[in-house]
Design a protein around this motif. Structure first.
Motif, PDB file in Angstrom:
ATOM      1  N   ALA A  81       0.833  -1.208   0.000  1.00  0.00           N
ATOM      2  CA  ALA A  81       0.000   0.000   0.000  1.00  0.00           C
ATOM      3  C   ALA A  81       0.870   1.262   0.000  1.00  0.00           C
ATOM      4  CB  ALA A  81      -0.932   0.003   1.213  1.00  0.00           C
ATOM      5  N   PHE A  82       2.029   1.205   0.687  1.00  0.00           N
ATOM      6  CA  PHE A  82       2.944   2.346   0.659  1.00  0.00           C
ATOM      7  C   PHE A  82       3.344   2.672  -0.780  1.00  0.00           C
ATOM      8  CE2 PHE A  82       7.312   3.676  -0.051  1.00  0.00           C
ATOM      9  CZ  PHE A  82       7.312   4.919   0.551  1.00  0.00           C
ATOM     10  N   TRP A  83       3.722   1.630  -1.529  1.00  0.00           N
ATOM     11  CA  TRP A  83       4.156   1.888  -2.897  1.00  0.00           C
ATOM     12  C   TRP A  83       3.020   2.435  -3.735  1.00  0.00           C
ATOM     13  CZ3 TRP A  83       8.792   3.002  -3.848  1.00  0.00           C
ATOM     14  CH2 TRP A  83       9.839   2.381  -3.176  1.00  0.00           C
ATOM     15  N   TRP A  84       1.807   1.999  -3.537  1.00  0.00           N
ATOM     16  CA  TRP A  84       0.666   2.569  -4.262  1.00  0.00           C
ATOM     17  C   TRP A  84       0.464   4.024  -3.855  1.00  0.00           C
ATOM     18  CZ3 TRP A  84      -3.100   1.084  -7.858  1.00  0.00           C
ATOM     19  CH2 TRP A  84      -2.807  -0.114  -8.501  1.00  0.00           C
ATOM     20  N   TRP A  85       0.565   4.317  -2.568  1.00  0.00           N
ATOM     21  CA  TRP A  85       0.435   5.704  -2.094  1.00  0.00           C
ATOM     22  C   TRP A  85       1.497   6.578  -2.761  1.00  0.00           C
ATOM     23  CZ3 TRP A  85       4.351   8.195   0.810  1.00  0.00           C
ATOM     24  CH2 TRP A  85       4.045   9.503   1.175  1.00  0.00           C
ATOM     25  N   PHE A  86       2.731   6.131  -2.756  1.00  0.00           N
ATOM     26  CA  PHE A  86       3.829   6.906  -3.320  1.00  0.00           C
ATOM     27  C   PHE A  86       3.612   7.150  -4.808  1.00  0.00           C
ATOM     28  CE2 PHE A  86       7.974   7.071  -5.439  1.00  0.00           C
ATOM     29  CZ  PHE A  86       8.501   8.200  -4.822  1.00  0.00           C
ATOM     30  N   ALA A  87       3.267   6.095  -5.536  1.00  0.00           N
ATOM     31  CA  ALA A  87       3.058   6.229  -6.983  1.00  0.00           C
ATOM     32  C   ALA A  87       1.888   7.159  -7.280  1.00  0.00           C
ATOM     33  CB  ALA A  87       2.828   4.855  -7.607  1.00  0.00           C
ATOM     34  N   LEU A  88       0.786   6.981  -6.566  1.00  0.00           N
ATOM     35  CA  LEU A  88      -0.379   7.851  -6.800  1.00  0.00           C
ATOM     36  C   LEU A  88      -0.074   9.302  -6.441  1.00  0.00           C
ATOM     37  CD1 LEU A  88      -3.235   5.497  -5.598  1.00  0.00           C
ATOM     38  CD2 LEU A  88      -2.719   6.182  -7.961  1.00  0.00           C
ATOM     39  N   LEU A  89       0.687   9.515  -5.379  1.00  0.00           N
ATOM     40  CA  LEU A  89       1.088  10.878  -5.008  1.00  0.00           C
ATOM     41  C   LEU A  89       1.853  11.536  -6.156  1.00  0.00           C
ATOM     42  CD1 LEU A  89       1.364  13.085  -2.746  1.00  0.00           C
ATOM     43  CD2 LEU A  89       3.538  11.983  -2.182  1.00  0.00           C
ATOM     44  N   LEU A  90       2.817  10.808  -6.711  1.00  0.00           N
ATOM     45  CA  LEU A  90       3.587  11.362  -7.826  1.00  0.00           C
ATOM     46  C   LEU A  90       2.722  11.578  -9.060  1.00  0.00           C
ATOM     47  CD1 LEU A  90       6.955   9.378  -7.622  1.00  0.00           C
ATOM     48  CD2 LEU A  90       6.491  11.705  -6.848  1.00  0.00           C
ATOM     49  N   ILE A  91       1.877  10.604  -9.381  1.00  0.00           N
ATOM     50  CA  ILE A  91       1.003  10.741 -10.555  1.00  0.00           C
ATOM     51  C   ILE A  91       0.086  11.947 -10.389  1.00  0.00           C
ATOM     52  CG2 ILE A  91      -0.941   9.699 -11.795  1.00  0.00           C
ATOM     53  CD1 ILE A  91       0.406   6.946 -11.195  1.00  0.00           C
ATOM     54  N   PHE A  92      -0.581  12.029  -9.234  1.00  0.00           N
ATOM     55  CA  PHE A  92      -1.521  13.132  -9.005  1.00  0.00           C
ATOM     56  C   PHE A  92      -0.814  14.482  -8.984  1.00  0.00           C
ATOM     57  CE2 PHE A  92      -4.625  10.182  -6.518  1.00  0.00           C
ATOM     58  CZ  PHE A  92      -5.042   9.620  -7.712  1.00  0.00           C
ATOM     59  N   ALA A  93       0.376  14.530  -8.385  1.00  0.00           N
ATOM     60  CA  ALA A  93       1.102  15.793  -8.319  1.00  0.00           C
ATOM     61  C   ALA A  93       1.609  16.222  -9.691  1.00  0.00           C
ATOM     62  CB  ALA A  93       2.262  15.677  -7.336  1.00  0.00           C
ATOM     63  N   HIS A  94       2.132  15.277 -10.465  1.00  0.00           N
ATOM     64  CA  HIS A  94       2.699  15.617 -11.774  1.00  0.00           C
ATOM     65  C   HIS A  94       1.640  15.902 -12.835  1.00  0.00           C
ATOM     66  CE1 HIS A  94       6.806  15.144 -10.557  1.00  0.00           C
ATOM     67  NE2 HIS A  94       6.611  13.896 -10.168  1.00  0.00           N
ATOM     68  N   THR A  95       0.432  15.404 -12.638  1.00  0.00           N
ATOM     69  CA  THR A  95      -0.630  15.647 -13.617  1.00  0.00           C
ATOM     70  C   THR A  95      -1.552  16.786 -13.196  1.00  0.00           C
ATOM     71  OG1 THR A  95      -2.044  13.970 -12.599  1.00  0.00           O
ATOM     72  CG2 THR A  95      -0.641  13.261 -14.435  1.00  0.00           C
ATOM     73  N   GLY A  96      -1.290  17.374 -12.046  1.00  0.00           N
ATOM     74  CA  GLY A  96      -2.087  18.504 -11.587  1.00  0.00           C
ATOM     75  C   GLY A  96      -3.402  18.119 -10.927  1.00  0.00           C
ATOM     76  N   VAL A  97      -3.614  16.834 -10.677  1.00  0.00           N
ATOM     77  CA  VAL A  97      -4.837  16.399  -9.989  1.00  0.00           C
ATOM     78  C   VAL A  97      -4.855  16.956  -8.567  1.00  0.00           C
ATOM     79  CG1 VAL A  97      -6.125  14.387  -9.125  1.00  0.00           C
ATOM     80  CG2 VAL A  97      -5.093  14.342 -11.417  1.00  0.00           C
ATOM     81  N   ILE A  98      -3.677  16.966  -7.940  1.00  0.00           N
ATOM     82  CA  ILE A  98      -3.541  17.586  -6.616  1.00  0.00           C
ATOM     83  C   ILE A  98      -2.368  18.553  -6.663  1.00  0.00           C
ATOM     84  CG2 ILE A  98      -4.561  15.682  -5.307  1.00  0.00           C
ATOM     85  CD1 ILE A  98      -1.692  14.807  -4.571  1.00  0.00           C
ATOM     86  N   ASP A  99      -2.420  19.539  -5.805  1.00  0.00           N
ATOM     87  CA  ASP A  99      -1.341  20.519  -5.703  1.00  0.00           C
ATOM     88  C   ASP A  99      -0.694  20.353  -4.338  1.00  0.00           C
ATOM     89  OD1 ASP A  99       0.369  22.679  -5.731  1.00  0.00           O
ATOM     90  OD2 ASP A  99      -1.215  24.191  -5.541  1.00  0.00           O
ATOM     91  N   ILE A 100       0.542  19.833  -4.326  1.00  0.00           N
ATOM     92  CA  ILE A 100       1.226  19.653  -3.042  1.00  0.00           C
ATOM     93  C   ILE A 100       2.224  20.787  -2.767  1.00  0.00           C
ATOM     94  CG2 ILE A 100       0.901  17.155  -2.970  1.00  0.00           C
ATOM     95  CD1 ILE A 100       3.852  16.871  -3.795  1.00  0.00           C
TER      96      ILE A 100
END
Length: 193
Positions: A81-100
């Motif tokens: 689950a950590f690896w999924w969290w990390f990957a989704l964080l990067l995907i969402f941040a790099h695609t603009g879905v979320i702004d960190i």
């Protein structure tokens, strides 16, 4: 008709699969964190984190559940689950879905929480194979370094964490290698402590 019962094969050890999935993904990301690969290499880590670091560890954790191994189940499902969290964080941040950009130290605090979780699992490794003790020793310290590096804005801590992550991932790969080799040979060929 014979009354003989065919011998049942012992179940395979899912830890070998979980450890190599964790180890290879950890080594790849740690090469980026240590500065040995470019920061843009995180894009290569994402699919590996989803497929091998994440999904394979989740499979291993479910197999550990079936075997009744609470430690293996908790560790592999959690780090999957950590690896999924990390990957989704990067995907969402790099695609603009979320702004960190305004998240401040939140990612660092998340890594410190993972370090605390790893520390609590590390205590259980005192009763397990020495290789697991070494993997979890280096892992909780790696999380602490990466988390503190992010919280304090100290990239040198992230680099040190990357180097220690390389050690951690390599130890996990070695552990998997030993489990597979020893099971294949039917005796201890690769010492795991």
């Amino acid at each position: 008709m014979s009354d003989t019962i065919a011998p049942t094969a012992a179940p395979a050890n899912p830890a070998a699969l979980g450890l190599v999935g964790f180890g290879m993904t950890t080594v790849l990301l740690s090469l980026v964190n240590a500065g040995l690969l470019p920061a843009g290499g995180e894009g290569v880590v994402i699919p590996m984190a989803l497929a091998y670091g994440g999904l394979i560890q989740i499979f291993a954790g479910l197999m550990e559940f079936k075997l009744g191994n609470t430690f293996g189940m908790t560790a592999f499902l959690s780090y999957g689950a950590f690896w999924w969290w990390f990957a989704l964080l990067l995907i969402f941040a790099h695609t603009g879905v979320i702004d960190i950009s305004q998240a401040g130290p939140t990612v660092g605090v998340a890594l410190l929480l993972w370090g605390g979780f790893t520390f609590y699992l590390w205590i259980s490794t005192f009763k397990l194979a020495r290789i697991l003790f070494l993997v979890f020793t280096t892992l909780w310290v790696t999380f602490a370094l990466l988390g503190l590096g992010a919280v304090l804005g100290q990239p040198q801590l992230t680099h040190i964490g990357g180097w220690l992550g390389l050690v951690c991932g390599t130890l996990a790969i070695y552990g998997s290698f030993g489990m597979v080799t020893n099971a294949t040979w039917g005796r201890t060929v690769i010492p795991l402590g």
